[in-house]
Scaffold this active site. Structure first.
Site, PDB file in Angstrom:
ATOM      1  N   GLU A   1       2.714   7.249  12.685  1.00 45.83           N
ATOM      2  CA  GLU A   1       3.092   7.484  11.151  1.00 45.83           C
ATOM      3  C   GLU A   1       4.544   8.224  11.469  1.00 45.83           C
ATOM      4  O   GLU A   1       4.530   9.287  10.762  1.00 45.83           O
ATOM      5  CB  GLU A   1       2.095   8.584  10.642  1.00 45.83           C
TER       6      GLU A   1
ATOM      7  N   GLU B   1      -5.091   2.949   8.191  1.00 44.61           N
ATOM      8  CA  GLU B   1      -5.852   4.012   7.977  1.00 44.61           C
ATOM      9  C   GLU B   1      -6.302   3.944   6.428  1.00 44.61           C
ATOM     10  O   GLU B   1      -5.441   4.109   5.549  1.00 44.61           O
ATOM     11  CB  GLU B   1      -5.019   5.095   8.097  1.00 44.61           C
TER      12      GLU B   1
END
Length: 586
Positions: A158, A234
């Site tokens: 991320e 995710e």
């Protein structure tokens, strides 16, 4: 030789179209004896892949000292997954977030005061390279191209939520390739312009992370990658908890609906989390948006499999979606493993105690410093730290100011409790110093380093200084208390007539186990602290919740005599705990 590839905007595994249905299970949040149980339950839900992060701080706890045993046996976990017929996706750091201490970065990095994290900083990259030189050769034999179960490896994590140094991302990717990683590489980011611009690199698969509105998220992704598979790396089907906040839950039907919409759109999905597990020891992370908020010990995450491995309504809803999508009867799904029993062992009375402040010379080696230094400058990573100095008197109506305490300080004057200063409520504390002066002791708890966002560089202890009014106090004796072992504690029998003192103390008790089973510690009447079972650090408790019990997996117990040690920071109304068969996360 299995090989996951991208062709015509979809995945192919050995030339056959393949849709990844994955669930996250972190080996480091589950005792190794239960890895097989949790992986079999992932299969029983209909998934074909398991995903896991790798926390650098667990594998290199001290600089240049590596650990790949016990909870850190990542090779054993991956091999087991492969033996059970699961593919594996690994996300090998250096940074993982994961509500894990410091986002998985080792605390000893902060011994280098000028280090810049997660960018093309020479010092930082030299540490990453040395770690990768140790880690990656352990993973390459387990790649699918070498006959192993690993089909994909993530680059960083991320990154677009943190920075835009795509040269750094490219460096990490090329470093993986140079060390022999020849399976599919990918990045993962939020579905926002800035994140996708800063966190992706040309020639490397991009994926997105979100919990709802899949159509909107994939539409934004398509603006950047029109010819790649849709992947939610995710899928946030639950959420984590902070101390002082309510326990998070999410409706199972809503989770199932969003999941169904994704897979019917042809997307691959990784549930974050499928099974959350536990933040054992001092490994919980923290967040800092408006203020500091520490993550609780449980990482249940309201996921399909509970913290102790139980099937939930969400599990059943997700399994039903997968069965319907595949056009099979749920009875034909893989079998559920044998159940794990839960036990109530009743009330356990603590029989011995040791006052923390009195025993400092026996449990810590003191250091002299002009100013109160943070843990990292003293070579300490986790636990507690005590700062002691002599304050001149008399002084009446003055205010004690602890500048930038990270994270929670208890103040004592000549051994008497004066109050607590908290990072999220850093108010000055009124102190009256008698004629002749007094000894000032400040006990500071590291409640977990920030794991996400711009406050990542999170030193622990007293990080700036201590003042009486505007006068800085100098000449300190500092006692590091990492508490990585409890064997040297000098216990004494608890006095029946002892008065409440609000001083930190260790308590010890014993209990007998005839038949081992999972159990849960209730600490009703206790305030705040840490619990060890047979020397294993279970994690923190706090009466302010939301969590009301600590999970004790059966493998941590012994048949026969067992020892429990509790560090209580304030007081216990009655030094008794209960071992029950029912969890309570608030």
């Amino acid at each position: 030789m299995a090989n996951l590839q991208v062709k015509d905007a979809q995945f192919q595994l050995d030339g056959t179209p393949f849709q990844i249905l994955s669930g996250a299970i972190h080996y480091f949040r589950v005792v190794p004896e239960y890895w097989e149980d949790r992986l079999l339950k992932l299969k029983a839900c209909g998934f074909n892949t398991v995903e896991t992060y790798l926390p650098w701080n667990l594998h290199e706890p001290q600089e240049n000292s590596f650990c790949f045993e016990g909870l850190a046996d990542v090779e054993g976990f991956i091999k087991l997954a492969g033996e059970l017929g699961l593919h594996v996706i690994v996300r090998p750091s250096p940074y993982i977030c994961a509500e894990w201490e410091f986002g998985g970065l080792p605390a000893w990095l902060l011994q280098y005061p000028d280090i810049r994290l997660r960018c093309m900083d020479e010092v930082y990259l030299s540490k990453v390279d040395r770690y990768y030189d140790e880690l990656i050769p352990r993973l390459t034999p387990l790649l699918s191209t070498n006959g192993g179960p690993i089909i994909a490896v993530q680059v960083e994590n991320e990154y677009g939520s943190y920075g835009n140094d795509t040269t750094y991302l490219t460096y990490l990717r090329d470093g993986l390739i140079k060390r022999g990683v020849d399976v599919l590489l990918f990045t993962s980011d939020g579905p926002e312009d800035g994140m996708l611009q800063g966190g992706t690199i040309p020639g490397t698969l991009a994926t997105v992370n979100f919990g709802s509105k899949p159509e909107e998220s994939f539409e934004k992704f398509r603006e950047y990658r029109s010819d790649e598979p849709l992947v939610c790396m995710e899928y946030w089907n639950g959420w984590f908890d902070h101390w002082l906040k309510p326990h998070h839950t999410r409706d199972a039907a809503d989770v199932a609906d969003v999941f169904d919409r994704m897979i019917r759109a042809g997307a691959s999905v990784n549930f974050y989390m499928f099974h959350g597990g536990t933040n054992f020891g001092f490994y919980n992370g923290a967040n800092y948006q408006d203020k500091y908020e520490a993550t609780i010990t449980s990482y249940d995450y309201d996921s399909p499999l509970s913290e102790c491995g139980d099937e939930t309504e969400k599990f059943r809803a997700v399994r039903s979606v997968i069965a319907n999508y595949r056009g099979i009867d749920e009875k034909d799904m893989p079998q559920w493993p044998a159940p794990i029993s839960k036990k109530s062992y009743g009330r356990i009375v603590m029989t011995e105690s040791a006052d923390l402040l009195k025993q400092l010379p026996a449990i810590s080696t003191p250091l002299k410093r002009t100013c109160p230094e943070p843990m990292e400058k003293l070579g300490q990573n986790y636990g507690f730290i005590v700062y002691s100095t002599q304050v001149s008197g008399p002084r009446t109506g003055e205010m004690l100011n602890i500048q930038e305490v990270h994270d929670r300080a208890q103040v004592f004057l000549d051994g008497v409790y004066q109050g607590t200063v908290e990072r999220w409520d850093p108010r000055p504390l009124p102190l009256d110093i008698p004629a002749g002066g007094a000894k000032l002791d400040i006990v500071v708890e590291n409640m977990g380093r920030v794991n996400y966002g711009p406050k990542l560089k999170d030193f622990k202890g007293i990080t700036e200084g201590v003042r009486m009014n505007n006068q800085f106090l100098f000449d300190w004796t500092i006692y590091p208390l990492p508490l990585d072992a409890t064997t040297s504690l000098p216990f004494e029998p608890i006095s029946k007539t002892s008065e409440r003192t609000d001083r930190p103390a260790f308590y010890k008790g014993e209990f007998t186990v005839q038949e081992k089973g999972d159990t849960f510690i209730r600490l009703d009447g206790w305030s705040k602290g840490v619990v060890w079972i047979n020397g294993f650090n279970l994690g923190r408790y706090w009466e302010k919740g939301p969590q009301r019990t600590l999970y004790v997996p059966a493998p941590l117990l012994r048949q026969g005599q067992n020892e429990i040690i509790i560090l209580e920071l304030h007081h216990a109304e009655n030094p008794v705990i209960e071992l029950t068969d029912t969890p309570d996360l608030g």
